[in-house]
Write a protein that holds these residues in place. Structure first.
Motif, PDB file in Angstrom:
ATOM      1  N   SER A 116      24.841 -13.525  -0.685  1.00 32.01           N
ATOM      2  CA  SER A 116      25.455 -13.160  -1.756  1.00 32.01           C
ATOM      3  C   SER A 116      24.899 -12.189  -2.653  1.00 32.01           C
ATOM      4  N   VAL A 126      25.407 -12.015  -5.713  1.00 30.84           N
ATOM      5  CA  VAL A 126      25.596 -12.527  -7.323  1.00 30.84           C
ATOM      6  C   VAL A 126      24.320 -13.624  -7.517  1.00 30.84           C
ATOM      7  N   HIS A 166      23.954 -14.454 -13.088  1.00 31.79           N
ATOM      8  CA  HIS A 166      25.155 -13.854 -13.317  1.00 31.79           C
ATOM      9  C   HIS A 166      26.454 -14.907 -13.181  1.00 31.79           C
ATOM     10  N   HIS A 167      26.169 -15.861 -11.970  1.00 36.88           N
ATOM     11  CA  HIS A 167      27.423 -16.821 -11.806  1.00 36.88           C
ATOM     12  C   HIS A 167      27.452 -17.682 -13.223  1.00 36.88           C
ATOM     13  N   GLU A 201      31.109 -15.858 -14.046  1.00 36.72           N
ATOM     14  CA  GLU A 201      31.962 -16.689 -13.691  1.00 36.72           C
ATOM     15  C   GLU A 201      32.331 -17.871 -14.291  1.00 36.72           C
TER      16      GLU A 201
END
Length: 181
Positions: A15, A17, A21-22, A26
């Motif tokens: 990934s 990400v 960031h997650h 998200e």
């Protein structure tokens, strides 16, 4: 936190990400979506538009600049805006002339002006209903019971279709509750 986030249990999937960031993006979007769902379930369209209008009119300096330009434009350039009869006609003319985005804050102010009487009437209706339901004889009722009464009062159209016999049968068929004192 700067390692790559791997969704699920598989370590083979790569990934781009990171965990940071997650967590920041998200999950932030998921929480915002949940809050929007909650707000949409609590406020009707008129109240939501009223709140949106009030929040959007915060940058008053931008509004004053845009309003000055708008007034000059209407006085010198466009004859469509000379024969308007009211604020509703102004809103229609702005939409028809495709000036909604150009004068977004002015259009928001016009919408806010149109929504305000409806919102005020809605609030007055709610207080009038509360006064009707919670009169002197029933002034000792609890807030929960008052809310239930107000729902029945506002949604008369729904409750007209339910006969009293159905309600009485429903309560008679309920199991008796024993309350321990």
């Amino acid at each position: 936190m700067e390692e790559f986030y791997i969704p699920g249990k598989s370590k083979r999937r790569t990934s781009s990400v990171t965990y940071s960031h997650h967590l920041r993006v998200e999950l932030f979007y998921a929480v915002i979506d949940l809050q929007l769902l909650e707000l949409n379930s609590r406020f009707d369209v008129v109240s939501s538009n009223l709140l949106l209008g009030m929040a959007s009119l915060n940058p008053l300096q931008d509004l004053s600049r845009q309003l000055g330009t708008f007034i000059w434009h209407m006085q010198h350039d466009d004859p469509k805006f000379s024969d308007l009869k009211g604020i509703g006609d102004l809103a229609k003319a702005l939409v028809e002339a495709n000036l909604v985005e150009t004068y977004s804050l002015v259009y928001l102010l016009v919408k806010f002006t149109l929504i305000l009487p409806v919102a005020t009437a809605t609030v007055e209706r709610a207080f009038s209903s509360m006064k009707y339901i919670k009169d002197e004889l029933r002034s000792s009722i609890s807030d929960a019971f008052l809310n239930d009464c107000l729902v029945c009062y506002f949604e008369k159209k729904v409750f007209v279709n339910i006969s009293n016999d159905v309600i009485i049968d429903h309560f008679q068929n309920m199991k008796a509750c024993r309350v321990q004192l």
